[in-house]
Design a protein around this motif. Structure first.
Motif, short mmCIF file in Angstrom:
data_model
loop_
_atom_site.label_atom_id
_atom_site.label_comp_id
_atom_site.label_asym_id
_atom_site.label_seq_id
_atom_site.Cartn_x
_atom_site.Cartn_y
_atom_site.Cartn_z
N ASP A 31 -43.79 -24.85 -13.33
CA ASP A 31 -45.13 -25.43 -13.38
C ASP A 31 -45.63 -25.69 -14.80
N PHE A 32 -45.23 -24.88 -15.74
CA PHE A 32 -45.76 -24.96 -17.09
C PHE A 32 -44.62 -24.99 -18.12
N PRO A 33 -43.82 -26.06 -18.07
CA PRO A 33 -42.64 -26.08 -18.95
C PRO A 33 -43.01 -26.34 -20.40
N VAL A 34 -42.12 -25.94 -21.28
CA VAL A 34 -42.22 -26.32 -22.69
C VAL A 34 -41.98 -27.82 -22.76
N MET A 35 -42.76 -28.51 -23.55
CA MET A 35 -42.64 -29.96 -23.67
C MET A 35 -41.23 -30.33 -24.12
N SER A 36 -40.64 -31.31 -23.48
CA SER A 36 -39.27 -31.71 -23.82
C SER A 36 -39.24 -32.43 -25.16
N VAL A 70 -57.59 -25.38 -11.54
CA VAL A 70 -57.45 -25.72 -10.13
C VAL A 70 -56.61 -26.98 -9.92
N ALA A 71 -56.48 -27.81 -10.95
CA ALA A 71 -55.64 -29.01 -10.83
C ALA A 71 -54.15 -28.66 -10.85
N ALA A 72 -53.79 -27.62 -11.59
CA ALA A 72 -52.37 -27.24 -11.72
C ALA A 72 -51.96 -26.15 -10.75
N LEU A 73 -52.88 -25.32 -10.38
CA LEU A 73 -52.57 -24.15 -9.56
C LEU A 73 -51.80 -24.47 -8.28
N PRO A 74 -52.17 -25.50 -7.51
CA PRO A 74 -51.43 -25.78 -6.28
C PRO A 74 -49.99 -26.27 -6.50
N LYS A 82 -44.14 -21.66 -4.61
CA LYS A 82 -44.04 -20.23 -4.34
C LYS A 82 -45.29 -19.57 -4.90
N GLY A 83 -45.58 -18.39 -4.41
CA GLY A 83 -46.66 -17.61 -4.99
C GLY A 83 -48.04 -18.02 -4.51
N ILE A 84 -49.03 -17.55 -5.22
CA ILE A 84 -50.42 -17.80 -4.88
C ILE A 84 -50.80 -19.17 -5.40
N ARG A 85 -51.23 -20.06 -4.50
CA ARG A 85 -51.50 -21.45 -4.88
C ARG A 85 -52.89 -21.94 -4.49
N SER A 86 -53.57 -21.27 -3.62
CA SER A 86 -54.91 -21.73 -3.26
C SER A 86 -55.93 -21.14 -4.24
N MET A 87 -56.95 -21.92 -4.54
CA MET A 87 -57.99 -21.48 -5.47
C MET A 87 -58.65 -20.19 -4.97
#
Length: 173
Positions: A31-36, A70-74, A82-87
């Protein structure tokens, strides 16, 4: 766009949550990769153009580390989440599973610093501003989180990221 609407909400595709199955670094690893390097090079080309050919200031934008956004979380860019995705569940997890929340934020922080390092090395002093976060911590009427929760969960990361930028670049945040 729906009639009278202003934006689309993400579709939450969260499965059942079992605390023993939660692994923040695994659940959010994509979800939060290092910029290529390719993206950094493209940003460098555009930044160089504006720096050398205009009088415009350069804001890197990009919200490098929107903890709890909240834009990235889902996981809108993920086929399977996987994991917790709802606000709602995420906000509750600050109380019921704070270690998981902090582990996700640690991952975001580490990757944001790695991305900032790449951008600094590629861009030098050309940008004037970098946006660190666009996370909504409130609404028009009230907070999503309390001031004490902000100080506990969010402020430490914002302080460290802003300090990194100020210690390592000439950019403003």
């Amino acid at each position: 766009m729906p009639n009278g609407g202003y934006y689309f909400d993400n579709i939450v595709r969260q499965g059942s949550i079992e605390d023993e199955d939660l692994d923040a670094k695994e659940d959010f690893k994509n979800d939060f990769p290092v910029m290529s390097d390719d993206v950094v090079e493209e940003i460098k080309k555009k930044t160089s153009y504006y720096y050398n050919n205009t009088e415009y200031g350069i804001n890197l934008g990009n919200f490098l580390c929107g903890m709890g956004d909240v834009a990235a979380l889902p996981g809108p860019a993920q086929r399977i989440t996987k994991g917790i995705r709802s606000m709602e569940d995420w906000l509750i997890a600050h109380y019921t599973n704070p270690g998981y929340v902090r582990d996700v934020y640690d991952l975001q922080f580490e990757n944001a610093v790695a991305t900032l390092t790449k951008l600094k090395n590629a861009l030098g002093d050309m940008p004037q501003v970098v946006q660190i976060s666009g996370t909504d911590v409130g609404t028009q009427r009230t907070e999503f989180i309390s001031p004490s929760m902000y100080k506990d969960f969010y402020k430490p990361y914002h302080v460290k990221l802003n300090a990194w930028v100020h210690d390592n670049t000439s950019w403003k945040t």
